[in-house]
Write a protein that holds these residues in place. Sequence first.
Motif, PDB file in Angstrom:
ATOM      1  N   GLU A 342       6.882 -13.482  14.849  1.00  0.00           N
ATOM      2  CA  GLU A 342       8.236 -13.691  15.360  1.00  0.00           C
ATOM      3  C   GLU A 342       9.239 -13.857  14.222  1.00  0.00           C
ATOM      4  N   LEU A 343       8.877 -14.677  13.234  1.00  0.00           N
ATOM      5  CA  LEU A 343       9.780 -14.928  12.106  1.00  0.00           C
ATOM      6  C   LEU A 343       9.950 -13.691  11.241  1.00  0.00           C
ATOM      7  N   PHE A 344       8.922 -12.846  11.196  1.00  0.00           N
ATOM      8  CA  PHE A 344       9.038 -11.600  10.441  1.00  0.00           C
ATOM      9  C   PHE A 344      10.101 -10.706  11.068  1.00  0.00           C
ATOM     10  N   GLU A 345      10.108 -10.648  12.406  1.00  0.00           N
ATOM     11  CA  GLU A 345      11.136  -9.857  13.090  1.00  0.00           C
ATOM     12  C   GLU A 345      12.516 -10.496  12.907  1.00  0.00           C
ATOM     13  N   GLN A 346      12.576 -11.830  12.915  1.00  0.00           N
ATOM     14  CA  GLN A 346      13.854 -12.509  12.678  1.00  0.00           C
ATOM     15  C   GLN A 346      14.387 -12.196  11.285  1.00  0.00           C
ATOM     16  N   TYR A 347      13.490 -12.154  10.318  1.00  0.00           N
ATOM     17  CA  TYR A 347      13.893 -11.853   8.939  1.00  0.00           C
ATOM     18  C   TYR A 347      14.457 -10.436   8.840  1.00  0.00           C
TER      19      TYR A 347
END
Length: 439
Positions: A342-347
């Motif tokens: 999820e955080l990878f997509e947010q980044y």
Amino acid sequence: MDKKVILTILILFISPICFAVDRKDLNIEFFNRFNDDYLFQYVNEALENNHNAKQAMIRVEEYRQGLKSQFSNELPSFSVAANYLGLHSPKINPNLSVNKNAFVLPFMANYEADFLLKNKDKTKSATKTYEMSKFDEQSAYLALLSDVATVYTNILEYDKLIEEQEKIVNNYNKILDNDNKKLALGVINTTELNNSKTNVEQVNITLESLIKQREVLLMQFVFLIGRSSNGANTIKRGSIDNFEYNAVIPNEIVSDVIFARPDVRRAEMALEKAKIDIRIARKELLPTFNIKGIWAFNTMAPGKFFSWDSSLAALLAGATLDIFTGGRKSANLQLQKAKYEELFEQYRQADLDAVKEVNTSLCIIKHDTEIENKTKEKLLIETENLNNADKMLSRGIISKTQYIKSENIYINKDMDLTKAKTRRLVNYYTLYKTVGGKI
């Protein structure tokens, strides 16, 4: 423990509680380039007094203390207890004498041997959280300074618009006076006079609306700089006519500046933290290694209190492994992996948003600058028309009323130019915020 972690911990424990964002990262000198005597002063005042910004600053201190708390788990813990002991024991050996009432003073030590570096990783994870909070603080201050400058510039705009609108009101009052004289002479009828009265009322309504908007902005402004609302009408300020950016706005921004924005850096830091949390979740599946020690002094047996004969010492070292936890640890590992995705997509989205916002700001600045230039050209035309009307009035070709109408047209074009200039300047503050102050 690597050098970076050691240095971070030393800073945390030795440095005083001073957690304000570094002003160099905010580039507040940007606000000193607008040929104004007060904006830079108000920007600094907001840095010191704005309560919302202080909340972000205090939140950084909260995470700083949380990091210190987590680091303490890497160190041994020591404790001492004072106990009264009432003892009854069977008479196994007549030569063994044990007091029935005793005082026991145990010193206990506990240490989780971090062979798998799990606690070290937890400290790294807490360090990332602390650094993320600093980027949040920087973002809050960038938004604050941009808001302060925007509201201040809008106040200058309304000062000019009110000044010009008062001229229009005065001109329409002159027209109404002339129409009253014309009605008395029978040149016009009451319908034309009523139309003049309506025009006066309309321009007065516009003036009142402008004054209202300025008062609202003044109230917002004193809130932003942390002053009492009672002093809203005493805010010192310059003039929009002299207010201008004295440097050059770039036509393009290098990618290094865009990806150094605090929100992008925060997203990057969150991704790094997620990697560490996955590593921690894996290590939770492995044994923990604990070392426990106790050295207790007592008065049960004969001998001096603080002597080897009257003490009890024990050392316990071993490994502990959970056999069954209902799938909690494996579920936590999968949870951390999902968070990472999820955080990878947010980044990735944060990177795209940063590029989009910067390009949008540059595009708006380009077109609003062009609109302002076109508005200046229209004002030059109206200036020439007004000069011609002045000559025609002096020759008696047009009436005073016709000249006043020409003057009102000129004033309205001048107000349009003020609005266009304000939009362009406000776009500069937006660009300042979108590039993280690196302008």
